[in-house]
Design an enzyme around this catalytic site. Structure first.
Site, PDB file in Angstrom:
ATOM      1  N   GLY A  57       0.827  -1.214   0.000  1.00 38.30           N
ATOM      2  CA  GLY A  57       0.000   0.000   0.000  1.00 38.30           C
ATOM      3  C   GLY A  57       0.852   1.250   0.000  1.00 38.30           C
ATOM      4  O   GLY A  57       0.630   2.172   0.787  1.00 38.30           O
ATOM      5  N   ALA A  58       1.835   1.286  -0.927  1.00 34.48           N
ATOM      6  CA  ALA A  58       2.833   2.372  -0.892  1.00 34.48           C
ATOM      7  C   ALA A  58       2.554   3.471  -1.911  1.00 34.48           C
ATOM      8  O   ALA A  58       3.379   4.348  -2.111  1.00 34.48           O
ATOM      9  CB  ALA A  58       4.230   1.788  -1.111  1.00 34.48           C
ATOM     10  N   ARG A  65       0.251   5.772  -1.633  1.00 35.99           N
ATOM     11  CA  ARG A  65      -0.156   7.027  -0.983  1.00 35.99           C
ATOM     12  C   ARG A  65      -0.034   6.886   0.535  1.00 35.99           C
ATOM     13  O   ARG A  65       0.244   5.794   1.037  1.00 35.99           O
ATOM     14  CB  ARG A  65      -1.572   7.449  -1.392  1.00 35.99           C
ATOM     15  CG  ARG A  65      -2.646   6.444  -1.048  1.00 35.99           C
ATOM     16  CD  ARG A  65      -3.951   6.771  -1.770  1.00 35.99           C
ATOM     17  NE  ARG A  65      -4.937   5.728  -1.543  1.00 35.99           N
ATOM     18  CZ  ARG A  65      -5.860   5.763  -0.571  1.00 35.99           C
ATOM     19  NH1 ARG A  65      -5.910   6.806   0.231  1.00 35.99           N
ATOM     20  NH2 ARG A  65      -6.725   4.780  -0.423  1.00 35.99           N
ATOM     21  N   ASP A 100      -2.987  -7.296  -4.781  1.00 36.38           N
ATOM     22  CA  ASP A 100      -4.005  -7.104  -3.747  1.00 36.38           C
ATOM     23  C   ASP A 100      -3.627  -8.035  -2.600  1.00 36.38           C
ATOM     24  O   ASP A 100      -3.761  -9.258  -2.708  1.00 36.38           O
ATOM     25  CB  ASP A 100      -5.376  -7.478  -4.333  1.00 36.38           C
ATOM     26  CG  ASP A 100      -6.494  -7.413  -3.300  1.00 36.38           C
ATOM     27  OD1 ASP A 100      -6.200  -7.362  -2.085  1.00 36.38           O
ATOM     28  OD2 ASP A 100      -7.661  -7.424  -3.710  1.00 36.38           O
ATOM     29  N   VAL A 101      -3.148  -7.462  -1.507  1.00 35.76           N
ATOM     30  CA  VAL A 101      -2.562  -8.287  -0.433  1.00 35.76           C
ATOM     31  C   VAL A 101      -3.588  -9.188   0.255  1.00 35.76           C
ATOM     32  O   VAL A 101      -3.209 -10.139   0.935  1.00 35.76           O
ATOM     33  CB  VAL A 101      -1.818  -7.440   0.626  1.00 35.76           C
ATOM     34  CG1 VAL A 101      -0.642  -6.697   0.015  1.00 35.76           C
ATOM     35  CG2 VAL A 101      -2.768  -6.487   1.351  1.00 35.76           C
ATOM     36  N   ASN A 108       1.860  -2.555   5.454  1.00 31.38           N
ATOM     37  CA  ASN A 108       1.236  -1.247   5.706  1.00 31.38           C
ATOM     38  C   ASN A 108      -0.190  -1.139   5.162  1.00 31.38           C
ATOM     39  O   ASN A 108      -0.985  -0.378   5.695  1.00 31.38           O
ATOM     40  CB  ASN A 108       2.123  -0.161   5.079  1.00 31.38           C
ATOM     41  CG  ASN A 108       1.397   1.171   4.968  1.00 31.38           C
ATOM     42  OD1 ASN A 108       1.264   1.902   5.951  1.00 31.38           O
ATOM     43  ND2 ASN A 108       0.879   1.482   3.787  1.00 31.38           N
ATOM     44  N   TYR A 141     -11.930  -2.712  12.691  1.00 29.56           N
ATOM     45  CA  TYR A 141     -10.558  -2.205  12.532  1.00 29.56           C
ATOM     46  C   TYR A 141      -9.703  -2.530  13.762  1.00 29.56           C
ATOM     47  O   TYR A 141      -8.565  -2.994  13.631  1.00 29.56           O
ATOM     48  CB  TYR A 141     -10.632  -0.689  12.312  1.00 29.56           C
ATOM     49  CG  TYR A 141      -9.328   0.003  12.032  1.00 29.56           C
ATOM     50  CD1 TYR A 141      -8.725  -0.072  10.777  1.00 29.56           C
ATOM     51  CD2 TYR A 141      -8.699   0.760  13.023  1.00 29.56           C
ATOM     52  CE1 TYR A 141      -7.530   0.588  10.529  1.00 29.56           C
ATOM     53  CE2 TYR A 141      -7.513   1.421  12.776  1.00 29.56           C
ATOM     54  CZ  TYR A 141      -6.932   1.334  11.526  1.00 29.56           C
ATOM     55  OH  TYR A 141      -5.742   1.992  11.283  1.00 29.56           O
ATOM     56  N   ALA A 190     -10.147  -4.933  15.889  1.00 27.76           N
ATOM     57  CA  ALA A 190      -9.889  -6.384  15.915  1.00 27.76           C
ATOM     58  C   ALA A 190      -8.736  -6.724  14.972  1.00 27.76           C
ATOM     59  O   ALA A 190      -7.847  -7.515  15.317  1.00 27.76           O
ATOM     60  CB  ALA A 190     -11.143  -7.154  15.528  1.00 27.76           C
ATOM     61  N   LYS A 218      -6.301  -4.750  13.989  1.00 30.44           N
ATOM     62  CA  LYS A 218      -5.022  -4.178  14.442  1.00 30.44           C
ATOM     63  C   LYS A 218      -4.508  -4.858  15.715  1.00 30.44           C
ATOM     64  O   LYS A 218      -3.295  -4.954  15.934  1.00 30.44           O
ATOM     65  CB  LYS A 218      -5.175  -2.663  14.640  1.00 30.44           C
ATOM     66  CG  LYS A 218      -5.444  -1.905  13.334  1.00 30.44           C
ATOM     67  CD  LYS A 218      -4.319  -2.097  12.330  1.00 30.44           C
ATOM     68  CE  LYS A 218      -4.480  -1.299  11.067  1.00 30.44           C
ATOM     69  NZ  LYS A 218      -3.372  -1.475  10.112  1.00 30.44           N
ATOM     70  N   ILE A 237      -2.699  10.123  12.421  1.00 31.52           N
ATOM     71  CA  ILE A 237      -1.753  10.606  11.415  1.00 31.52           C
ATOM     72  C   ILE A 237      -2.550  11.256  10.276  1.00 31.52           C
ATOM     73  O   ILE A 237      -3.557  10.687   9.820  1.00 31.52           O
ATOM     74  CB  ILE A 237      -0.905   9.433  10.854  1.00 31.52           C
ATOM     75  CG1 ILE A 237      -0.283   8.586  11.988  1.00 31.52           C
ATOM     76  CG2 ILE A 237       0.167   9.951   9.891  1.00 31.52           C
ATOM     77  CD1 ILE A 237       0.703   9.285  12.881  1.00 31.52           C
TER      78      ILE A 237
END
Ligand code: NAP
Length: 246
Positions: free
Chosen positions: A11-12, A14, A62-63, A89, A154, A156, A158, A187
């Protein structure tokens, strides 16, 4: 510091992933800029690294799909000849309260954030074990530690990443490979841009450092955990959150 070490950043194209890729490029790494769909953005990140004197290539994957994760690791090997590190990421949110959260909102977030990190970690592990060296850095979140209303899915994913980080650190530490997590706070990226200004201001007031974080703040921590300087650190979670969660 990371000269000629090949590091994959998922996901690099952006946000935080882009900042990590640019930082690693500046430190001399061979950077694999993974993207899911936006080839133009990924090409821009590659150009920015190359124009600054670094080395980078983009790879579409697509990871959340294991076959894609395997393709990503193999492409990195084909392009640069070896692989040293992985930064998991890529991530998404589908925020809402549980009463409104659909099953597919839960599944989509788990599949990208948690299973995506699993897929890429599983695909790279044989390569790192063979090399008897390497680094994995997983991007978790303070929400995975402290929880947050409206983010059951989210949080769960993380929190799961933290468990995965510690378990894999124990599994592959004996071969000299470290696995750590970074837990960002708030962020400023596309992921957080829709939050209303008054809510942001209220949040800033609660932070010891009295400001929101930048993608570069996370990139600096990730670069440290990929470097030789962190070689005796594994299974840890490093918060980059202005003191939000202690
Ligand atoms: P962002 O600006 O929304 O960027 C997310 C990136 O992940 C995009 O490049 C996106 O690609 C990519 N992605 C999503 N699903 C993917 C998939 N299946 N395969 C490959 N790539 C995929 O988010 P961000 O703020 O930079 O967040 C980056 C990471 O930090 C995430 O894991 C996030 O959970 C974590 N984090 C962020 C914050 C924050 O405050 N921003 C706080 C804590 C943790 P597309 O362009 O194709 O969508």
């Amino acid at each position: 510091m990371l000269k000629d070490k090949t590091i994959i950043v998922t996901g690099a194209n952006r946000g935080i992933g882009k900042a990590i890729a640019i930082k690693l490029g500046a430190l001399g790494a061979n950077v694999i800029v993974n993207y899911r769909g936006n080839e133009v953005e990924a090409a821009e990140v590659v150009s920015e690294i190359v124009n600054a004197g670094g080395k980078a290539e983009k790879v579409k994957a697509d990871v959340s799909k294991y076959a894609d994760a395997e393709f990503l690791i193999n492409e990195a090997k084909n392009i640069f000849g070896e692989v040293y590190g992985l930064v998991n990421n890529a991530g998404i949110t589908r925020d809402t309260l549980i009463l409104r959260m659909k099953e597919e909102d839960f599944d989509a977030v788990i599949e990208t954030n948690l299973k995506g990190a699993f897929n890429c970690s599983k695909a790279i592990t044989p390569v790192l074990l063979k090399a008897r060296a390497g680094r994995i850095v997983n991007i978790s979140s303070v929400v995975g530690i402290a929880g947050n209303a409206g983010q059951v899915n989210y949080a769960a994913s993380k929190a799961g990443i933290i468990g995965m980080t510690k378990s894999l650190a124990k599994e592959i530490g004996p071969r000299g490979i470290t696995v750590n997590a970074v837990a960002p706070g708030f962020i400023e990226t596309d992921m957080t841009k829709d939050l209303k200004d008054n809510i942001k201001e209220e949040m800033i007031k609660t932070l010891p450092l009295k400001k929101l974080g930048q993608a570069e703040d996370v990139a600096n921590a990730v670069a440290f955990l990929l470097s030789d300087e962190s070689s005796y650190i594994t299974g840890q979670v490093l918060n980059v959150d202005g003191g939000m969660v202690m």
